[in-house]
Write a protein that holds these residues in place. Structure first.
Motif, PDB file in Angstrom:
ATOM      1  N   THR A 207       0.859  -1.192   0.000  1.00 51.11           N
ATOM      2  CA  THR A 207       0.000   0.000   0.000  1.00 51.11           C
ATOM      3  C   THR A 207       0.892   1.238   0.000  1.00 51.11           C
ATOM      4  OG1 THR A 207      -0.178   0.430   2.403  1.00 51.11           O
ATOM      5  CG2 THR A 207      -1.658  -1.244   1.478  1.00 51.11           C
ATOM      6  N   PHE A 238      -1.745  -4.949  -4.788  1.00 51.67           N
ATOM      7  CA  PHE A 238      -1.640  -3.517  -4.526  1.00 51.67           C
ATOM      8  C   PHE A 238      -3.036  -2.885  -4.523  1.00 51.67           C
ATOM      9  CE2 PHE A 238       0.822   0.536  -6.084  1.00 51.67           C
ATOM     10  CZ  PHE A 238       0.356   1.230  -4.984  1.00 51.67           C
ATOM     11  N   VAL A 240      -5.213   0.005  -4.386  1.00 46.31           N
ATOM     12  CA  VAL A 240      -4.745   1.344  -4.753  1.00 46.31           C
ATOM     13  C   VAL A 240      -5.588   2.429  -4.100  1.00 46.31           C
ATOM     14  CG1 VAL A 240      -4.221   2.902  -6.656  1.00 46.31           C
ATOM     15  CG2 VAL A 240      -3.878   0.451  -6.936  1.00 46.31           C
ATOM     16  N   THR A 244      -3.164   7.602  -5.043  1.00 47.57           N
ATOM     17  CA  THR A 244      -2.154   6.922  -5.843  1.00 47.57           C
ATOM     18  C   THR A 244      -2.682   6.570  -7.223  1.00 47.57           C
ATOM     19  OG1 THR A 244      -1.434   5.955  -3.739  1.00 47.57           O
ATOM     20  CG2 THR A 244      -0.421   5.091  -5.729  1.00 47.57           C
ATOM     21  N   ALA A 245      -3.976   6.253  -7.303  1.00 48.18           N
ATOM     22  CA  ALA A 245      -4.573   5.838  -8.576  1.00 48.18           C
ATOM     23  C   ALA A 245      -4.406   6.911  -9.655  1.00 48.18           C
ATOM     24  CB  ALA A 245      -6.054   5.508  -8.375  1.00 48.18           C
ATOM     25  N   LEU A 248      -0.855   6.665 -10.984  1.00 45.88           N
ATOM     26  CA  LEU A 248      -0.623   5.432 -11.738  1.00 45.88           C
ATOM     27  C   LEU A 248      -1.252   5.505 -13.119  1.00 45.88           C
ATOM     28  CD1 LEU A 248      -1.138   2.749  -8.938  1.00 45.88           C
ATOM     29  CD2 LEU A 248       1.005   3.300 -10.094  1.00 45.88           C
ATOM     30  N   LYS A 254       2.855  -0.745 -15.885  1.00 47.41           N
ATOM     31  CA  LYS A 254       2.327  -2.106 -15.826  1.00 47.41           C
ATOM     32  C   LYS A 254       3.481  -3.084 -15.628  1.00 47.41           C
ATOM     33  CE  LYS A 254      -1.770  -1.291 -18.689  1.00 47.41           C
ATOM     34  NZ  LYS A 254      -2.533  -1.691 -19.898  1.00 47.41           N
ATOM     35  N   TYR A 260      -3.024  -4.411  -9.511  1.00 41.33           N
ATOM     36  CA  TYR A 260      -3.724  -3.266  -8.941  1.00 41.33           C
ATOM     37  C   TYR A 260      -5.171  -3.679  -8.672  1.00 41.33           C
ATOM     38  CZ  TYR A 260       0.194  -0.756 -11.154  1.00 41.33           C
ATOM     39  OH  TYR A 260       1.437  -0.330 -11.541  1.00 41.33           O
TER      40      TYR A 260
END
Length: 364
Positions: A207, A238, A240, A244-245, A248, A254, A260
């Protein structure tokens, strides 16, 4: 007596659930403690449905102040305005706050300005990092609180250094661990267990949400690449965080073994933690849970407000330099992780001690 119990974010509910149970048990002895559970609405969490409250064994909140959204200043102001109105209309003998979220600080200020006593559960913890909003919330809350319920001797000593009288400090243990121990037999295997063909001790949990780790795309990329490079090909689960999303999605990162997933429910998340090889995190609360579950934990932060998870528990503070991961992961896969124990009074009875002390203080 009447206690207003404040919760504003999902971790708060894990901390207040055993307190509510302890009140209900105390009232079986013909003690007359009434309470109102007040959800400030600071965070909206799609997993906080009726099932969430059922799983934790707590009632639906008596009131939701619906104060979420906006900047931290706007959120603080909304909580204060709405809680002030409610507390004036429904005076309480004690306002009980937990943890270190914005709601904790905001409701403490309101209560004190209305001459209402405040008890802070998880008082006295300090990271020393003033860039963390939580650290500011802790300091402000503890500067005006009346009664301090602590999780460790370190937290109590922090308060004493700040001039708090020892008779107002109560070392009771950790209510988050009360919930963990009560729910451990009910942990639920999530759907991704079969979907990814996970095996006990053959995957890692991760995390990340702290600004130092995720706000910079370069830092986030470096961390993930380092984790993957040293993961021995083990699946990395993970969940998310929304913060953070966003990063990403813009990075488009990837990796074959990084999975995720959406944020998980409490019972599902801790099922995965209990059965994993190790956890890589920048969360504080997770380090407490891994300590009690005996799961190796690597914390990607430069300081921690929970030093007992390192000195006694299974946690190691690695810092935010990605290069610190390789030697730690090597020790993990070589079976050389340190032996750990459980801090004093993290035994599932913290809430019981809190209510006992409140009954003594208020002579109920």
């Amino acid at each position: 007596m009447l206690i207003d119990i404040i919760a504003g974010a999902r971790p708060n509910f894990m901390k207040i659930a055993p307190i509510i149970r302890a009140i209900e048990e105390e009232n079986k002895k013909e003690t007359n403690i009434n309470f109102r559970l007040i959800h400030t609405g600071q965070h909206f969490d799609k997993n906080m449905s009726g099932d969430f409250f059922d799983q934790l064994g707590i009632p639906e909140p008596h009131i939701n102040l619906e104060s979420g959204g906006g900047s931290q200043a706007e959120q603080t102001a909304n909580i204060m305005v709405r809680f002030e109105k409610d507390l004036i209309e429904h005076p309480a003998d004690l306002v009980l706050v937990v943890g270190d979220v914005t709601s904790t600080m905001a409701c403490t200020i309101v209560a004190k300005k209305l001459n209402t006593k405040v008890a802070h559960v998880e008082a006295g913890i300090r990271s020393g990092d003033m860039t963390m909003p939580e650290e500011i919330n802790r300091i402000v809350t503890d500067s005006i609180t009346d009664y301090f319920f602590t999780t460790s001797d370190v937290a109590g000593n922090n308060l004493i250094k700040n001039g708090v009288e020892e008779e107002r400090i109560f070392f009771v243990g950790n209510t988050m661990i009360d919930t963990l121990l009560k729910c451990q037999g009910s942990f639920k295997q999530p759907a991704i267990w079969d979907l990814l063909a996970l095996q006990k001790g053959k995957y890692l949990m991760m995390t990340l949400h702290r600004p130092a780790n995720v706000d910079s795309e370069e830092n986030l990329r470096s961390l993930l690449e380092e984790i993957v490079e040293n993961s021995h090909g083990y699946p990395l689960i993970f969940p998310v965080h929304p913060r953070t999303a966003k990063k990403l999605s813009s990075l488009g990162l990837k990796f074959e073994n990084v999975h995720y997933v959406d944020p998980l429910g409490y019972l599902e998340f801790n099922y995965l933690v209990k059965h994993c090889l190790a956890v890589i995190t920048d969360s504080g609360g997770i380090t407490e849970e891994t300590t009690v579950l005996g799961i190796p934990c690597m914390t990607l932060r430069d300081s921690t407000e929970r030093p007992e998870t390192c000195t006694i528990g299974s946690n190691e503070l690695l810092g935010t330099n990605p290069k610190a991961l390789a030697p730690a992961m090597q020790r993990l896969f070589n079976g050389q992780w340190k032996k750990s124990g459980i801090p004093p009074l993290w035994d599932g009875r913290a809430a019981e001690r809190i209510i006992k002390e409140i009954c003594t203080l208020y002579k109920v």
